[in-house]
Write a protein that holds these residues in place. Structure first.
Motif, PDB file in Angstrom:
ATOM      1  N   ALA A  46      43.254  39.450  42.375  1.00  0.00           N
ATOM      2  CA  ALA A  46      44.609  39.593  41.850  1.00  0.00           C
ATOM      3  C   ALA A  46      45.615  38.790  42.670  1.00  0.00           C
ATOM      4  CB  ALA A  46      45.000  41.067  41.826  1.00  0.00           C
ATOM      5  N   ALA A  47      45.437  38.778  43.991  1.00  0.00           N
ATOM      6  CA  ALA A  47      46.357  38.022  44.844  1.00  0.00           C
ATOM      7  C   ALA A  47      46.293  36.533  44.532  1.00  0.00           C
ATOM      8  CB  ALA A  47      46.037  38.273  46.314  1.00  0.00           C
ATOM      9  N   ALA A  48      45.080  36.003  44.322  1.00  0.00           N
ATOM     10  CA  ALA A  48      44.930  34.579  44.012  1.00  0.00           C
ATOM     11  C   ALA A  48      45.639  34.222  42.708  1.00  0.00           C
ATOM     12  CB  ALA A  48      43.449  34.214  43.932  1.00  0.00           C
ATOM     13  N   VAL A  49      45.538  35.094  41.709  1.00  0.00           N
ATOM     14  CA  VAL A  49      46.191  34.830  40.420  1.00  0.00           C
ATOM     15  C   VAL A  49      47.705  34.998  40.542  1.00  0.00           C
ATOM     16  CG1 VAL A  49      46.369  35.561  38.009  1.00  0.00           C
ATOM     17  CG2 VAL A  49      44.128  35.482  39.129  1.00  0.00           C
ATOM     18  N   ALA A  50      48.135  36.067  41.189  1.00  0.00           N
ATOM     19  CA  ALA A  50      49.570  36.322  41.315  1.00  0.00           C
ATOM     20  C   ALA A  50      50.278  35.215  42.081  1.00  0.00           C
ATOM     21  CB  ALA A  50      49.796  37.669  42.010  1.00  0.00           C
ATOM     22  N   GLN A  51      49.596  34.632  43.059  1.00  0.00           N
ATOM     23  CA  GLN A  51      50.200  33.582  43.881  1.00  0.00           C
ATOM     24  C   GLN A  51      50.023  32.187  43.295  1.00  0.00           C
ATOM     25  OE1 GLN A  51      48.418  34.241  47.728  1.00  0.00           O
ATOM     26  NE2 GLN A  51      49.281  36.305  47.903  1.00  0.00           N
ATOM     27  N   GLY A  52      49.354  32.070  42.142  1.00  0.00           N
ATOM     28  CA  GLY A  52      49.221  30.786  41.469  1.00  0.00           C
ATOM     29  C   GLY A  52      48.099  29.917  41.988  1.00  0.00           C
ATOM     30  N   ARG A  53      47.284  30.432  42.890  1.00  0.00           N
ATOM     31  CA  ARG A  53      46.156  29.653  43.388  1.00  0.00           C
ATOM     32  C   ARG A  53      45.011  29.648  42.386  1.00  0.00           C
ATOM     33  NH1 ARG A  53      44.149  32.402  46.996  1.00  0.00           N
ATOM     34  NH2 ARG A  53      45.568  34.162  47.225  1.00  0.00           N
ATOM     35  N   ALA A  54      45.049  30.567  41.448  1.00  0.00           N
ATOM     36  CA  ALA A  54      44.105  30.613  40.337  1.00  0.00           C
ATOM     37  C   ALA A  54      44.875  31.079  39.110  1.00  0.00           C
ATOM     38  CB  ALA A  54      42.946  31.560  40.639  1.00  0.00           C
ATOM     39  N   ASP A  55      44.293  30.843  37.930  1.00  0.00           N
ATOM     40  CA  ASP A  55      44.966  31.220  36.687  1.00  0.00           C
ATOM     41  C   ASP A  55      44.398  32.497  36.083  1.00  0.00           C
ATOM     42  OD1 ASP A  55      46.701  28.919  36.578  1.00  0.00           O
ATOM     43  OD2 ASP A  55      44.906  27.751  36.113  1.00  0.00           O
ATOM     44  N   TRP A  56      43.146  32.793  36.391  1.00  0.00           N
ATOM     45  CA  TRP A  56      42.560  33.998  35.821  1.00  0.00           C
ATOM     46  C   TRP A  56      41.379  34.469  36.663  1.00  0.00           C
ATOM     47  CZ3 TRP A  56      37.526  34.524  33.805  1.00  0.00           C
ATOM     48  CH2 TRP A  56      36.801  33.328  33.690  1.00  0.00           C
ATOM     49  N   GLY A  57      41.055  35.719  36.505  1.00  0.00           N
ATOM     50  CA  GLY A  57      39.910  36.329  37.160  1.00  0.00           C
ATOM     51  C   GLY A  57      39.636  37.659  36.487  1.00  0.00           C
ATOM     52  N   VAL A  58      38.703  38.416  37.018  1.00  0.00           N
ATOM     53  CA  VAL A  58      38.355  39.723  36.471  1.00  0.00           C
ATOM     54  C   VAL A  58      38.576  40.773  37.559  1.00  0.00           C
ATOM     55  CG1 VAL A  58      36.515  41.171  35.534  1.00  0.00           C
ATOM     56  CG2 VAL A  58      36.711  38.778  34.825  1.00  0.00           C
ATOM     57  N   ALA A  59      39.326  41.818  37.216  1.00  0.00           N
ATOM     58  CA  ALA A  59      39.631  42.896  38.161  1.00  0.00           C
ATOM     59  C   ALA A  59      39.862  44.174  37.369  1.00  0.00           C
ATOM     60  CB  ALA A  59      40.849  42.546  39.007  1.00  0.00           C
ATOM     61  N   ILE A  60      40.076  45.276  38.085  1.00  0.00           N
ATOM     62  CA  ILE A  60      40.320  46.542  37.406  1.00  0.00           C
ATOM     63  C   ILE A  60      41.803  46.671  37.055  1.00  0.00           C
ATOM     64  CG2 ILE A  60      38.348  47.711  38.438  1.00  0.00           C
ATOM     65  CD1 ILE A  60      40.171  49.009  40.442  1.00  0.00           C
ATOM     66  N   ALA A  61      42.074  47.509  36.076  1.00  0.00           N
ATOM     67  CA  ALA A  61      43.430  47.616  35.520  1.00  0.00           C
ATOM     68  C   ALA A  61      44.438  48.076  36.563  1.00  0.00           C
ATOM     69  CB  ALA A  61      43.423  48.577  34.330  1.00  0.00           C
ATOM     70  N   SER A  62      44.067  49.037  37.418  1.00  0.00           N
ATOM     71  CA  SER A  62      45.024  49.548  38.397  1.00  0.00           C
ATOM     72  C   SER A  62      45.465  48.467  39.369  1.00  0.00           C
ATOM     73  CB  SER A  62      44.412  50.728  39.155  1.00  0.00           C
ATOM     74  OG  SER A  62      43.216  50.350  39.802  1.00  0.00           O
ATOM     75  N   VAL A  63      44.565  47.571  39.736  1.00  0.00           N
ATOM     76  CA  VAL A  63      44.924  46.469  40.635  1.00  0.00           C
ATOM     77  C   VAL A  63      45.831  45.470  39.918  1.00  0.00           C
ATOM     78  CG1 VAL A  63      43.988  44.479  41.869  1.00  0.00           C
ATOM     79  CG2 VAL A  63      42.925  46.720  42.131  1.00  0.00           C
ATOM     80  N   ALA A  64      45.529  45.178  38.658  1.00  0.00           N
ATOM     81  CA  ALA A  64      46.390  44.276  37.890  1.00  0.00           C
ATOM     82  C   ALA A  64      47.816  44.808  37.835  1.00  0.00           C
ATOM     83  CB  ALA A  64      45.837  44.097  36.480  1.00  0.00           C
TER      84      ALA A  64
END
Length: 659
Positions: free
Chosen positions: A584-602
């Motif tokens: 989630a941190a990688a996506v939120a910071q723009g270092r990646a565009d997507w990944g798979v995680a659990i809903a609470s973390v998103a």
């Protein structure tokens, strides 16, 4: 003729007084403990918040969850160049790979502005932010700089993730990093500071009033008259109170005067959590404390006289709600009874654990490799093996704050050894407050829900140790007998079922809860907005500019991702952090565009979410172990409404509520 008669009268009166006030009932040690604990709650006092600078030596009053990821971004672990590992494949001294340099240098504190495209590299310092597109760092020692061409030649390959410290790898946002009841040492101060916390909730220190009684006592430093002795008990008790987490309040020496002692005791019980009186309990002619305690408030004296040698004259009482302990006057008896009856109460009020030994004999459950020629100190947690204590080496490295905090102690591997073999004995030297083996050891995949349940278990009197090595690692630890429970969410690709098909014979599964897995992305990304998860992933795979963030091999989430992408290896595939938070941190910071995680973390990271499946987070254990008290307590806790409420508040579905 009158002198013999007066002497006879004196003896008669003295004998009558002695008969009247002799010990009516001498309690056994267990009976005394039971009576004292029944009347006096041995529980931590209320919480207060203190500045971080004042927290050393205090005890945490609440679990502390990290408010941020530590590190807060993917960072370089060495000086070198951020690259795509695929570009270094096959590189060697005789066959270097040339990469063009991007025109920025990523020192610490510098935010990347350029992506690492195929065939390029960005200079980066230790601790620098990994730029978009890069999935590894090559050490500067393995490169040759061509200044004229603004390029480097790689003389060694790198694997994906090499020398990359992933966001949240040390502490993840929302992860419980310090537990209620933990004494705060320098290592905990470091963890709290790393989380950015300037203040901390701690247990209030108990205030202990200390009185010494006796006409023969003189304060140290004063002139000692004939027949007098220096008051050593007061000083010893005060030092022991401090040593065990209390704040001593010395009242000095009180003479054998009933009125004076009553005034002192009334003042002491009105403003302190505990009163410790030394002397005045033997029921001799000058010992009046027991008479005073009878009229200071119910229930009064609980025990007066215990079957101990030394220590029989001990008196335990409660006066107007304040516990009062009257120690024997002789120093040896006083200290024996103090440490037997008073120290446990002070430490409980202060939130401290029982006193521990300084070292523990244990064994290593598996081979521990080491570099020949160097003495290596291995941080380890203490677990319960099938045949005694085991020292479990911690998986986190030298840059981790939590490795030191989570360790119960350390053992040394001598320089002439290349490692220790499985089953070898070690002496685990304690760190900080103690090395008592936990009541329950849980190894496997981290979940905030489990953090909360471990806290509830602590309220029931059981101490759990958690070690996060991933689902597959937890199952392997259970096979080796290193833990009581394996926390896991592994999908069996053959059956499409979670966890149960992967258990060995002789293992049982306790259903835990369900966590919604899905694709996470930033709001406004047209490749995912308004689509189903599979369609969004397909659109991202078709876009060469889209960067994914993967998960580590062996994790349950990785199996799900492999099914999504098939045989594709899109940009970012080899970026494989070990936690949902790092994704989630990688996506939120723009270092990646997507990944798979659990809903609470998103939700915690402010990301959008496309649901994929509901994964099963369960617990495996050895068949026949259900009767172990701590394991039985945990399994029972899973079925309580209290646990269900905690899990539902986190967005999880308890297994009992799942369809």
């Amino acid at each position: 003729m009158s002198e013999p008669r007066e002497t006879e009268d004196f003896v008669r009166r003295l004998t009558a007084a002695a008969r009247q006030e002799q010990f009516l009932s001498v309690a056994t040690q267990d009976e005394a403990h039971a009576a004292f604990r029944a009347a006096v709650p041995h529980a931590a006092l209320s919480a207060e918040t203190v500045p971080l600078a004042d927290a050393l030596g205090r005890v945490l009053a609440q679990d502390v969850a990290s408010p941020i990821d530590v590190p807060p971004f993917d960072r370089a672990l060495v000086d070198g160049f951020a690259v795509r590992a695929a570009d270094a494949e096959g590189a060697g001294a005789g066959r270097p790979r040339r990469l063009a340099l991007n025109r920025e240098i990523l020192a610490c504190g510098v935010s990347p502005s350029l992506s690492v495209a195929p065939g390029t590299a960005t200079p980066i310092a230790t601790g620098g932010v990994i730029p978009r597109g890069a999935d590894a760092v090559v050490m500067v020692e393995h490169t040759e700089l061509d200044e004229a061409a603004l390029a480097i030649d790689l003389s060694a390959p790198v694997r994906p993730g090499q020398f990359v410290g992933y966001a949240g790898a040390d502490m993840a946002l929302g992860e419980t990093v310090l537990r209620k009841g933990l004494p705060i040492t320098a290592r905990e101060i470091g963890m709290l500071a790393a989380c950015g916390l300037a203040a901390v909730p701690v247990v209030r220190r108990p205030s202990i009033a200390i009185l010494s009684t006796g006409d023969e006592l003189v304060a140290p430093g004063a002139t000692l008259p004939p027949g007098s002795i220096y008051d050593s008990n007061g000083a010893i008790v005060a030092a022991s109170v401090t040593e065990n987490g209390g704040e001593p309040a010395p009242f000095g020496i009180v003479r054998d005067d009933e009125a004076a002692l009553e005034r002192a005791l009334r003042e002491a019980i009105s403003g302190h959590d505990l009163v410790v009186l030394s002397g005045g309990t033997s029921k001799g002619a000058g010992d009046v404390s027991h008479r005073i305690l009878d009229r200071l408030g119910a229930p009064g004296i609980l025990v007066h006289g215990v079957a101990l040698k030394p220590g029989k004259p001990l008196c335990l009482a409660v006066a107007a709600g304040t516990p009062v302990v009257v120690l024997p006057g002789f120093p040896t008896s006083a200290m024996f009874t103090f440490h037997e009856f008073v120290v446990p109460l002070i430490r409980a009020l202060a939130g401290l654990p029982p006193r521990e030994e300084t070292a523990v004999a244990a064994r290593v459950p598996q081979r521990v490799p080491s570099e020949l020629g160097r003495t290596e100190f291995v941080m380890a947690s203490l677990g319960r093996g099938l045949d005694g204590p085991v020292a479990l080496p911690l998986p986190k490295g030298s840059g981790s704050v939590t490795a030191f905090s989570q360790a119960d102690g350390f053992f040394a591997i001598p320089a002439p050894r290349s490692g220790l073999e499985a089953g070898e004995a070690v002496s685990l030297v304690r760190l900080g407050a103690g090395v008592r083996a936990p009541d329950l050891t849980i190894v496997g995949s981290h979940c905030v829900g489990l953090d909360r349940l471990v806290g509830l278990l602590a309220n029931r009197g059981y101490r759990a140790r958690t070690v996060w090595v991933g689902s597959a690692g937890g199952l392997a630890a259970l096979r080796r007998g290193e833990c009581d429970l394996a926390a896991m969410h592994l999908l069996d690709p053959e059956t499409g079922l979670y966890n149960a098909p992967l258990l060995d014979a002789g293992m049982r599964l306790a259903p835990g809860w369900r966590r919604l897995q899905g694709v996470v992305f930033r709001a406004g990304d047209g490749r995912f907005e308004g689509r189903k998860a599979a369609d969004g992933v397909a659109a991202a795979l078709a876009d060469p500019d889209a960067v994914m963030v993967n998960r580590n091999a062996g994790s349950g989430t990785r199996l799900l991702i492999d099914g999504l992408v098939g045989g594709a290896r899109p940009t970012g595939f080899w970026n494989q952090p070990r936690s949902h938070n790092a994704v989630a941190a990688a996506v939120a910071q723009g270092r990646a565009d997507w990944g798979v995680a659990i809903a609470s973390v998103a939700e915690a990271y402010g990301l959008n979410f496309l649901p994929l499946t509901e994964e099963h987070y369960d617990f495996a254990y050895a068949a026949g172990a259900e009767d172990r008290p701590a394991l039985a307590a945990f399994l029972a806790l899973l079925r309580t409404s209290e646990a269900a409420a905690v899990l539902e508040a986190l967005g999880f579905t308890p297994a009992g509520d799942a369809p």
